[in-house]
Design an enzyme around this catalytic site. Structure first.
Site, PDB file in Angstrom:
ATOM      1  N   LYS A 228       0.846  -1.188   0.000  1.00 33.12           N
ATOM      2  CA  LYS A 228       0.000   0.000   0.000  1.00 33.12           C
ATOM      3  C   LYS A 228       0.886   1.243   0.000  1.00 33.12           C
ATOM      4  O   LYS A 228       1.813   1.353   0.799  1.00 33.12           O
ATOM      5  CB  LYS A 228      -0.915  -0.020   1.232  1.00 33.12           C
ATOM      6  CG  LYS A 228      -2.107   0.900   1.150  1.00 33.12           C
ATOM      7  CD  LYS A 228      -3.082   0.626   2.287  1.00 33.12           C
ATOM      8  CE  LYS A 228      -4.318   1.503   2.193  1.00 33.12           C
ATOM      9  NZ  LYS A 228      -5.280   1.223   3.278  1.00 33.12           N
TER      10      LYS A 228
ATOM     11  N   GLU B 132     -19.232  -4.186  10.865  1.00 32.21           N
ATOM     12  CA  GLU B 132     -20.096  -3.331  11.682  1.00 32.21           C
ATOM     13  C   GLU B 132     -21.198  -4.122  12.382  1.00 32.21           C
ATOM     14  O   GLU B 132     -21.560  -3.805  13.524  1.00 32.21           O
ATOM     15  CB  GLU B 132     -20.712  -2.227  10.811  1.00 32.21           C
ATOM     16  CG  GLU B 132     -19.725  -1.198  10.302  1.00 32.21           C
ATOM     17  CD  GLU B 132     -18.995  -1.629   9.039  1.00 32.21           C
ATOM     18  OE1 GLU B 132     -18.118  -0.862   8.584  1.00 32.21           O
ATOM     19  OE2 GLU B 132     -19.291  -2.727   8.508  1.00 32.21           O
TER      20      GLU B 132
ATOM     21  N   ARG C  19     -25.152  -0.507   7.817  1.00 27.88           N
ATOM     22  CA  ARG C  19     -24.954  -1.929   7.577  1.00 27.88           C
ATOM     23  C   ARG C  19     -25.346  -2.774   8.786  1.00 27.88           C
ATOM     24  O   ARG C  19     -25.494  -3.984   8.685  1.00 27.88           O
ATOM     25  CB  ARG C  19     -23.491  -2.191   7.216  1.00 27.88           C
ATOM     26  CG  ARG C  19     -22.933  -1.231   6.187  1.00 27.88           C
ATOM     27  CD  ARG C  19     -21.518  -1.564   5.784  1.00 27.88           C
ATOM     28  NE  ARG C  19     -21.520  -2.615   4.784  1.00 27.88           N
ATOM     29  CZ  ARG C  19     -20.420  -3.158   4.285  1.00 27.88           C
ATOM     30  NH1 ARG C  19     -19.248  -2.776   4.729  1.00 27.88           N
ATOM     31  NH2 ARG C  19     -20.493  -4.091   3.366  1.00 27.88           N
TER      32      ARG C  19
END
Length: 646
Positions: A280, A363, A391
């Site tokens: 990344k 979540e 969610r």
């Protein structure tokens, strides 16, 4: 080949390795310069440059469908599919989006912004292809961080059982926004550091074939023995046990190795996982060193990566306050769904590691986990973005509110953001106020935020507070925290002609509007409601009856929102008042500066003042026509600001 000359990915197929390397370097430069100027997702896109090139070399987009999970890492894809000349408009109003959007290009097949979704959609698209008798490949590119979300496993389970041909490219960079956590992360780390899976399979097969009297005479037995030995020697059987062919791990910055693996996957008849290992932030030292900081954010200095210093953000005030509360109360716990820095929990994680929990991009689990902590006597606070709490709606209702558990939802990014429709935090007021037993608060500034957090943690049942992204108001912070009386509003200014009720950060905007109205001799009462649920019914009813003109203002959706709650209250108590609701209409809000949209929807001092002036003039005209309906002219006599309240 330069990006400016690239009209589509088909032009990549004739490039030499040296030309592809040069193109990769140009892509990184363009992305860095654009994100430094506009803000956006830097590190994720720098990490997938070679992977994206390889995908477009092997597959034929848009005939083949490349689906990007979350799609925040689709900038390279956009540059390769003819959008270079629009790329400078990234995330700007009227410009190209920071996520994939089918309205923008035929190469974008889904409008995405949430994690763990791509495999489900890929299974559906692949099955639709098969039912229609068509021929094309479906590729889901998903990060290892997104594999912490349960939806990804539901889709993997379905695809492996169904044997539908599709390809899952697992982009493994050991990161979500912050470093990954949990068993899946540890599992992938073992694969990355262990012997190559394909090499072990090949070596086992060759060794067994050399056994005397076995070889070519008992290939069936060899295959069975090979599988047994493979189980003993290789850790990464998870995907194959689900029904996928596994290829990898592959160096995600080696284009020839990537194209070889992707072509192998394309040749297999069933579901395949290609495990790709990337870095990344690749190619930009400060992004490689701090990939969480440069996951996504605002503009920065391209040479150094530094951002301009400023006042505290709402997230930082929340983080400082919850750390203060945890020092006073050993029951206070903090939960995040893979974004400790974004929600302001970095300090808490450092000071109270035993009471800090990063559950990954999960979540639903985060909410029910909080319910379990509350059942055990703790006071959990789940810090989560408004758009991501959507969610876990069932868990908020079923696992928290139904049991009346003391779980606090600290809802960051409540209101408008730059990122577009997938991330706008405008639905939380409406979806939370429908839930029984839920206390819902919105602070007018950072000082009130800290008092509300203290109130929520002290409350015996479920509570939520929502606050915006970005810099706070810059007001002084009280040293001593106080619990607010549940359901008690605050009068910021008295007035006779119109009542302005500004939810959360719209309260200061309403005060500014009242000053503009005073210049036109219109007297405005300004109320900071503090609570969406329960409402301060006594104050609002009195104000509505005695003034007769009420404007509610919210940086949230109008359908079922705060203004709707006021209308319901007035209808129930037969309050004869004109009510105008200002907020986000029944539409999805695209990407762009929140300031532009606030102006568009009239959520500015000038817009509110115009609406109020029109309402007062209309009411005066009606009263002149029907003099028997004149108001008493008395002020509501509601509680003054600060009377016994912080």
């Amino acid at each position: 080949m330069y990006l400016r000359d690239l009209t589509g990915p088909e032009q990549l197929k004739g490039l030499t390795p040296a030309e592809l390397a040069g193109l990769a370097a140009e892509i990184r430069r363009v992305i860095l310069e654009t994100v430094a100027r506009n803000g956006g997702h830097l590190a994720p896109n720098l990490g997938v440059v070679e992977l994206t090139l390889a995908l477009h070399l092997v597959f034929d987009s848009p005939h083949d469908k490349i689906l990007w999970d979350v799609s925040h890492q689709s900038y390279v894809h956009k540059l390769l599919t003819g959008r270079y000349h629009q790329f400078h408009t990234l995330r700007q109003r009227g410009g190209i989006a920071g996520f994939t959007d089918p309205r923008e290009s035929v190469h974008d097949h889904f409008h995405w912004g949430h994690a763990s979704t791509s495999i489900s959609a890929a299974v559906g698209m692949a099955k639709a292809r098969d039912l229609a008798g068509e021929q094309y490949d479906v590729v889901a590119v998903i990060g290892d961080g997104a594999l912490t979300g349960g939806l990804a496993y539901e889709a993997l389970d379905h695809a492996g059982q169904d044997k539908t041909k599709l390809i899952v490219v697992l982009n493994d960079n050991s990161m979500s926004i912050a470093p990954n956590v949990g068993g899946i992360s540890n599992y992938l780390a073992r694969i990355r550091t262990g012997p190559s899976y394909q090499r072990v399979k090949h070596d086992v097969a060759e060794a067994l074939r050399q056994i005397p009297f076995v070889g070519s005479q008992a290939l069936d037995l060899v295959d069975r023995l090979k599988e047994g030995v493979k189980h003993l020697l290789v850790h990464n059987m998870f995907f194959e046990d689900l029904g996928f062919t596994y290829l990898g791990p592959v160096d995600g910055h080696n284009i020839p190795a990537l194209t070889d693996a992707l072509r192998q996957a394309r040749a297999y008849p069933g579901p395949t996982v290609v495990h790709v290992v990337t870095t990344k932030g690749k190619g930009v030292p400060y992004a490689e060193e701090l990939p969480d900081k440069f996951h996504g954010g605002g503009p920065f200095d391209v040479a150094t990566g530094r951002t301009r210093p400023g006042s505290l953000t709402y997230s930082e005030v929340f983080g400082n306050t919850i750390a203060k509360l945890a020092a006073q109360d050993s029951r206070v716990c903090a939960i995040t769904a893979a974004m400790p820095s974004g929600t302001g929990l970095t300090r808490f994680a450092r000071e109270f590691p035993d009471r800090y929990f990063d559950v990954g991009i999960a979540e639903q689990h985060g909410v029910t986990f909080a319910a379990g902590l509350a059942k055990g006597g703790m006071r959990p606070v789940f810090a989560v973005y408004s758009t991501f709490l959507q969610r876990a709606y069932d868990q908020v209702i079923h696992d928290v509110a139904l049991q009346d558990l003391p779980v606090t939802l600290a809802i960051d990014r409540g209101g408008l953001v730059e990122d577009g429709a997938t991330h706008q935090g405008v639905f939380d007021v409406a979806y939370l106020r429908a839930i029984p037993r839920m206390v819902v608060m919105a602070p007018k500034d950072e000082n009130e935020l800290q008092h509300m957090l203290y109130t929520a943690v002290q409350h015996a049942g479920p509570a939520a507070l929502r606050y915006p992204r970005g810099k706070a108001q810059g007001v002084a912070l009280d040293e001593q925290l106080q619990a607010l009386p549940i359901g008690r509003a605050e009068v910021l200014q008295e007035g006779d002609d119109v009542v302005l009720v500004g939810l959360g950060t719209m309260a200061p905007v309403c005060l500014a509007a009242a000053r503009l109205l005073a210049e036109k001799s219109i007297s405005a009462m300004v109320i900071n409601p503090r609570f969406v649920k329960p409402l301060d019914a006594e104050l609002l009813i009195r104000a509505g009856r005695q003034v007769g003109a009420v404007i509610t203002v919210e940086e949230a959706c109008l359908a079922g929102g705060f203004g709707s709650a006021v209308l319901e209250l007035f209808a129930e108590h037969h309050v004869d008042a004109r009510v105008v609701r200002m907020g986000i209409p029944d539409e999805f809000v695209d990407h762009g500066s929140p300031g532009h949209f606030l102006e568009q929807y009239g959520l500015t001092p000038e817009g509110i003042a115009r609406e109020a002036e029109g309402l007062v003039l209309q009411l005066s005209s009606d009263l002149a026509t029907h003099p028997g309906r004149r108001r008493s002219g008395r002020r509501p006599g509601a509680r003054a600001a600060g009377s016994g309240q912080p």
